[in-house]
Write a protein that holds these residues in place. Structure first.
Motif, PDB file in Angstrom:
ATOM      1  N   HIS A  73     108.543  13.603  38.532  1.00 31.61           N
ATOM      2  CA  HIS A  73     107.206  13.366  39.098  1.00 31.61           C
ATOM      3  C   HIS A  73     106.695  14.564  39.896  1.00 31.61           C
ATOM      4  O   HIS A  73     105.536  14.963  39.758  1.00 31.61           O
ATOM      5  N   LYS A  74     107.553  15.137  40.745  1.00 29.34           N
ATOM      6  CA  LYS A  74     107.105  16.197  41.643  1.00 29.34           C
ATOM      7  C   LYS A  74     107.195  17.596  41.048  1.00 29.34           C
ATOM      8  O   LYS A  74     106.394  18.470  41.394  1.00 29.34           O
ATOM      9  N   LEU A  75     108.163  17.825  40.179  1.00 32.23           N
ATOM     10  CA  LEU A  75     108.388  19.179  39.689  1.00 32.23           C
ATOM     11  C   LEU A  75     107.971  19.401  38.234  1.00 32.23           C
ATOM     12  O   LEU A  75     107.430  20.452  37.907  1.00 32.23           O
ATOM     13  N   LEU A  76     108.238  18.426  37.372  1.00 24.64           N
ATOM     14  CA  LEU A  76     107.980  18.649  35.946  1.00 24.64           C
ATOM     15  C   LEU A  76     106.595  18.201  35.499  1.00 24.64           C
ATOM     16  O   LEU A  76     105.898  18.940  34.799  1.00 24.64           O
ATOM     17  N   ASP A  77     106.197  16.996  35.874  1.00 28.41           N
ATOM     18  CA  ASP A  77     104.917  16.469  35.389  1.00 28.41           C
ATOM     19  C   ASP A  77     103.717  17.376  35.697  1.00 28.41           C
ATOM     20  O   ASP A  77     102.866  17.589  34.828  1.00 28.41           O
ATOM     21  N   PRO A  78     103.595  17.919  36.926  1.00 32.52           N
ATOM     22  CA  PRO A  78     102.446  18.804  37.202  1.00 32.52           C
ATOM     23  C   PRO A  78     102.404  20.019  36.281  1.00 32.52           C
ATOM     24  O   PRO A  78     101.346  20.458  35.854  1.00 32.52           O
ATOM     25  N   GLN A  79     103.592  20.554  35.959  1.00 33.81           N
ATOM     26  CA  GLN A  79     103.665  21.710  35.074  1.00 33.81           C
ATOM     27  C   GLN A  79     103.309  21.336  33.638  1.00 33.81           C
ATOM     28  O   GLN A  79     102.525  22.016  32.972  1.00 33.81           O
ATOM     29  N   LEU A  80     103.871  20.227  33.163  1.00 39.82           N
ATOM     30  CA  LEU A  80     103.637  19.812  31.783  1.00 39.82           C
ATOM     31  C   LEU A  80     102.173  19.438  31.552  1.00 39.82           C
ATOM     32  O   LEU A  80     101.637  19.656  30.463  1.00 39.82           O
ATOM     33  N   ALA A  81     101.526  18.897  32.573  1.00 35.28           N
ATOM     34  CA  ALA A  81     100.121  18.522  32.439  1.00 35.28           C
ATOM     35  C   ALA A  81      99.253  19.742  32.148  1.00 35.28           C
ATOM     36  O   ALA A  81      98.225  19.642  31.456  1.00 35.28           O
ATOM     37  N   LEU A  82      99.657  20.909  32.646  1.00 33.07           N
ATOM     38  CA  LEU A  82      98.893  22.132  32.404  1.00 33.07           C
ATOM     39  C   LEU A  82      98.966  22.542  30.936  1.00 33.07           C
ATOM     40  O   LEU A  82      97.990  23.035  30.369  1.00 33.07           O
ATOM     41  N   TYR A  83     100.127  22.343  30.321  1.00 31.23           N
ATOM     42  CA  TYR A  83     100.268  22.635  28.890  1.00 31.23           C
ATOM     43  C   TYR A  83      99.394  21.699  28.065  1.00 31.23           C
ATOM     44  O   TYR A  83      98.742  22.124  27.102  1.00 31.23           O
ATOM     45  N   VAL A  84      99.375  20.427  28.452  1.00 26.80           N
ATOM     46  CA  VAL A  84      98.555  19.455  27.728  1.00 26.80           C
ATOM     47  C   VAL A  84      97.083  19.859  27.791  1.00 26.80           C
ATOM     48  O   VAL A  84      96.371  19.852  26.784  1.00 26.80           O
ATOM     49  N   THR A  85      96.627  20.244  28.975  1.00 32.74           N
ATOM     50  CA  THR A  85      95.232  20.656  29.145  1.00 32.74           C
ATOM     51  C   THR A  85      94.892  21.861  28.279  1.00 32.74           C
ATOM     52  O   THR A  85      93.853  21.907  27.609  1.00 32.74           O
ATOM     53  N   ARG A  86      95.798  22.857  28.261  1.00 32.38           N
ATOM     54  CA  ARG A  86      95.529  24.076  27.477  1.00 32.38           C
ATOM     55  C   ARG A  86      95.562  23.776  25.989  1.00 32.38           C
ATOM     56  O   ARG A  86      94.735  24.302  25.223  1.00 32.38           O
ATOM     57  N   LEU A  87      96.473  22.934  25.532  1.00 28.11           N
ATOM     58  CA  LEU A  87      96.555  22.616  24.110  1.00 28.11           C
ATOM     59  C   LEU A  87      95.362  21.779  23.655  1.00 28.11           C
ATOM     60  O   LEU A  87      94.877  21.939  22.532  1.00 28.11           O
ATOM     61  N   ARG A  88      94.871  20.919  24.527  1.00 27.86           N
ATOM     62  CA  ARG A  88      93.681  20.151  24.166  1.00 27.86           C
ATOM     63  C   ARG A  88      92.461  21.067  24.044  1.00 27.86           C
ATOM     64  O   ARG A  88      91.608  20.868  23.184  1.00 27.86           O
ATOM     65  N   ALA A  89      92.383  22.054  24.928  1.00 29.52           N
ATOM     66  CA  ALA A  89      91.291  23.023  24.828  1.00 29.52           C
ATOM     67  C   ALA A  89      91.389  23.792  23.520  1.00 29.52           C
ATOM     68  O   ALA A  89      90.369  24.094  22.881  1.00 29.52           O
ATOM     69  N   ALA A  90      92.610  24.103  23.092  1.00 30.71           N
ATOM     70  CA  ALA A  90      92.811  24.808  21.824  1.00 30.71           C
ATOM     71  C   ALA A  90      92.413  23.918  20.644  1.00 30.71           C
ATOM     72  O   ALA A  90      91.872  24.413  19.650  1.00 30.71           O
ATOM     73  N   GLN A  91      92.656  22.621  20.771  1.00 32.49           N
ATOM     74  CA  GLN A  91      92.215  21.695  19.728  1.00 32.49           C
ATOM     75  C   GLN A  91      90.694  21.697  19.617  1.00 32.49           C
ATOM     76  O   GLN A  91      90.132  21.740  18.520  1.00 32.49           O
ATOM     77  N   GLU A  92      90.025  21.647  20.759  1.00 35.82           N
ATOM     78  CA  GLU A  92      88.562  21.643  20.764  1.00 35.82           C
ATOM     79  C   GLU A  92      88.000  22.930  20.182  1.00 35.82           C
ATOM     80  O   GLU A  92      86.913  22.934  19.576  1.00 35.82           O
ATOM     81  N   ALA A  93      88.751  24.024  20.347  1.00 33.67           N
ATOM     82  CA  ALA A  93      88.308  25.319  19.823  1.00 33.67           C
ATOM     83  C   ALA A  93      88.671  25.487  18.347  1.00 33.67           C
ATOM     84  O   ALA A  93      88.307  26.491  17.724  1.00 33.67           O
ATOM     85  N   GLY A  94      89.397  24.526  17.788  1.00 34.84           N
ATOM     86  CA  GLY A  94      89.793  24.608  16.384  1.00 34.84           C
ATOM     87  C   GLY A  94      91.037  25.427  16.134  1.00 34.84           C
ATOM     88  O   GLY A  94      91.348  25.747  14.985  1.00 34.84           O
ATOM     89  N   ASP A  95      91.794  25.758  17.214  1.00 32.31           N
ATOM     90  CA  ASP A  95      92.992  26.574  17.058  1.00 32.31           C
ATOM     91  C   ASP A  95      94.252  25.731  16.863  1.00 32.31           C
ATOM     92  O   ASP A  95      95.322  26.271  16.539  1.00 32.31           O
ATOM     93  N   VAL A  96      94.141  24.437  17.106  1.00 33.38           N
ATOM     94  CA  VAL A  96      95.260  23.512  16.938  1.00 33.38           C
ATOM     95  C   VAL A  96      94.753  22.321  16.141  1.00 33.38           C
ATOM     96  O   VAL A  96      93.631  21.852  16.351  1.00 33.38           O
ATOM     97  N   ARG A  97      95.579  21.823  15.217  1.00 31.19           N
ATOM     98  CA  ARG A  97      95.170  20.689  14.395  1.00 31.19           C
ATOM     99  C   ARG A  97      94.777  19.484  15.243  1.00 31.19           C
ATOM    100  O   ARG A  97      95.398  19.207  16.282  1.00 31.19           O
TER     101      ARG A  97
END
Length: 216
Positions: free
Chosen positions: A145-169
């Protein structure tokens, strides 16, 4: 005669907490988690055991707080909040860069993660918390909760942005996709099978992004 100023108890408490944090981190690095004790931490910090038990229920809890404090101080020294390459402190983070080049952005972050995992000051407490979290469900949940989730959420945000840009399926689940990046890195670090390097981080990104990209 000027009145005598009363001691600032909050400042004294802050100094004691910092001394306890530093003592816990130093002992874990020097003798390992199993040989680190509340008695040893108290002696090293120059405080009584009762002071530690007043604030924390166990040495694992002391180490958790000490590691969060260390991550926060490291971020302040770097002149920024905790980023995706750090364990994080639960505070707002700047996120993974979005330059429009997904692979380059992920390589930047994974290289920073490699540097932190190879940092002796961070490696011992990170290994200790990771190992203890496996056998202590409560500590493990707090670690996530304190150490991993905040970090992993940043990857999710960046990958979703890449999806919106058409760079990820569009059919890719970002939460599963980030494990293609983090999983191999942590596997090599935990087992110490081969060196953890920037070149390895770059290869992970190249393999993962190649599989996430839209198919022709």
């Amino acid at each position: 005669m000027a009145p005598t100023k009363a001691p600032d108890s909050s400042r004294r408490s802050d100094r004691s907490r910092r001394a306890i944090h530093d003592a816990a981190l130093a002992l874990v690095t020097e003798v390992g988690y199993r040989r680190t004790t509340i008695e040893g931490i108290a002696a090293r910090a120059g405080v009584g055991k009762q002071t530690i038990y007043r604030w924390w229920p166990s040495k694992a809890a002391v180490l958790m707080d000490a590691f969060l404090d260390l991550a926060g101080r490291a971020a302040e020294d770097a002149g920024a909040g905790p980023g995706a390459g750090s364990g994080g402190t639960g505070e707002p983070a700047p996120g993974i860069p979005d330059t429009g080049d997904l692979a380059a952005d992920l390589k930047l972050v994974l290289r920073a993660t490699v540097d932190e995992l190879n940092d002796p000051a961070l490696e011992a407490p990170t290994r200790a918390l990771t190992a203890e979290g496996i056998v202590d469900a409560k500590l493990g949940a707090e670690f996530v909760h304190k150490l991993l989730d905040p970090q992993l959420a940043l990857y999710v945000t960046r990958l979703r942005a890449a999806q919106e840009a058409g760079d990820v399926r569009a059919d890719v689940d970002p939460r599963i996709a980030l494990e293609l990046l983090i999983g191999p890195l942590m596997h090599r670090w935990l087992l110490r099978t081969l060196p953890l390097t920037h070149a390895y981080a770059d290869e992970i990104v190249d393999y993962a992004v190649g599989g996430l990209a839209p198919r022709a």
